[in-house]
Design a protein around this motif. Structure first.
Motif, short mmCIF file in Angstrom:
data_model
loop_
_atom_site.label_atom_id
_atom_site.label_comp_id
_atom_site.label_asym_id
_atom_site.label_seq_id
_atom_site.Cartn_x
_atom_site.Cartn_y
_atom_site.Cartn_z
N ILE A 98 0.84 -1.20 0.00
CA ILE A 98 0.00 0.00 0.00
C ILE A 98 0.88 1.25 0.00
O ILE A 98 2.00 1.26 0.52
N ASP A 99 0.38 2.32 -0.61
CA ASP A 99 1.14 3.57 -0.73
C ASP A 99 0.92 4.51 0.44
O ASP A 99 1.56 5.56 0.52
N GLU A 100 0.01 4.16 1.35
CA GLU A 100 -0.24 5.02 2.50
C GLU A 100 1.00 5.09 3.39
O GLU A 100 1.77 4.14 3.48
N ALA A 101 1.18 6.23 4.04
CA ALA A 101 2.31 6.41 4.93
C ALA A 101 1.90 7.35 6.05
O ALA A 101 0.78 7.89 6.05
N GLY A 102 2.79 7.52 7.01
CA GLY A 102 2.49 8.42 8.12
C GLY A 102 2.46 7.70 9.44
O GLY A 102 2.36 6.47 9.50
N PRO A 103 2.52 8.44 10.55
CA PRO A 103 2.60 7.83 11.89
C PRO A 103 1.35 7.06 12.29
O PRO A 103 1.40 6.20 13.17
N ASP A 104 0.22 7.34 11.66
CA ASP A 104 -1.03 6.66 12.01
C ASP A 104 -1.26 5.38 11.21
O ASP A 104 -2.24 4.66 11.45
N VAL A 105 -0.37 5.12 10.25
CA VAL A 105 -0.52 3.93 9.40
C VAL A 105 0.52 2.90 9.82
O VAL A 105 1.73 3.14 9.68
N PRO A 106 0.11 1.77 10.38
CA PRO A 106 1.09 0.76 10.81
C PRO A 106 1.85 0.21 9.60
O PRO A 106 1.30 0.12 8.50
N PRO A 107 3.11 -0.15 9.79
CA PRO A 107 3.88 -0.67 8.66
C PRO A 107 3.32 -1.98 8.12
O PRO A 107 3.47 -2.28 6.93
N LEU A 108 2.66 -2.75 8.99
CA LEU A 108 2.10 -4.04 8.57
C LEU A 108 0.86 -4.33 9.39
O LEU A 108 0.83 -4.13 10.60
N ARG A 109 -0.18 -4.81 8.70
CA ARG A 109 -1.37 -5.26 9.41
C ARG A 109 -2.05 -6.33 8.57
O ARG A 109 -1.86 -6.41 7.34
#
Length: 237
Positions: A98-109
């Motif tokens: 996924i292209d989402e990023a940022g502190p609220d987006v976990p690296p893996l789920r």
């Protein structure tokens, strides 16, 4: 009292590390996950008596070594590409970058039947998967230990999920149960077998008749699960 290191060679290719203990009353053989052999003896047991015991057990030892070979059959290294399968509780889930990023987006789920890995964290994917398995494995296995605790009449001093080399689990002398983080990749019925196996060691330290009687009492079909782990475990390891 410390003993000098002893080794024993039986036949052409069986080399044992000899371990003695003043608390041990019987002879025993352990085949470790890496294929190494351990011959456990009482302190006063003559080495030749240990040799005779190991020779008597050769067929059993070769059978166990064959199982370990199955258990350790190689798997392809992960590349962390779109659509690649990664196990959780025996089921393979596909990977989505996924292209989402940022502190609220976990690296893996694990979300809606897909592994979602941030594309900008792909370089660290191995670390993220391991952390995920450790975290979720800790919660899951603690729950399974709690489920079997009353049935087995044990009270472990702790539960750890961590790297364990080529072992699925171990029981520490202080009553702590340890499980390899990769255990959480196994089907749930095999996770339960590993959990019960280690919990029984809180009663019975050795793999003798008393040990397997307790395992069977808690899990009547343990033999089928044990064989399945030996035959298919390598695919998850």
């Amino acid at each position: 009292m410390e003993h000098r290191a002893e080794t024993l060679i039986v036949g052409d290719d069986l080399t044992f590390e000899v371990r003695r203990s003043p608390r041990r009353e019987t002879l025993g053989i352990t085949v470790d996950r890496d294929g190494s052999l351990i011959l456990s003896l009482p302190d006063d047991c003559p080495l030749e008596e240990g040799r005779a015991y190991a020779e008597e057990k050769q067929f059993w030892i070769y059978t166990k070594l064959a199982e370990k070979k199955l258990l350790r059959r190689p798997t392809r290294p992960k590349r962390y590409v779109e659509g690649e399968g990664h196990y959780y509780l025996g089921r393979s889930y596909r990977l989505k970058l996924i292209d989402e990023a940022g502190p609220d987006v976990p690296p893996l789920r694990l979300y809606r039947g897909r592994w979602c890995l941030r594309a900008d964290e792909r370089e660290h994917a191995d670390e993220h998967f391991r952390s995920w398995y450790v975290s979720h494995g800790q919660d899951y296995i603690e729950n399974r230990v709690e489920r079997y605790a009353n049935r087995l009449e044990v009270d472990p001093s702790g539960v750890n999920v961590r790297p364990l080399g080529y072992r699925w689990g171990s029981c520490s002398p202080d009553g702590t149960l340890n499980f390899h983080w990769r255990s959480i990749l196994l089907p749930a019925r095999l996770v339960d077998y590993v959990v019960v196996h280690e919990m029984v060691h809180l009663h019975e330290p050795h793999h003798d008749d008393a040990f397997w009687t307790r395992v069977e009492r808690a899990m009547p079909d343990y033999g089928r699960r044990k064989r399945e782990l030996a035959e298919e475990g390598g695919g998850y390891f």
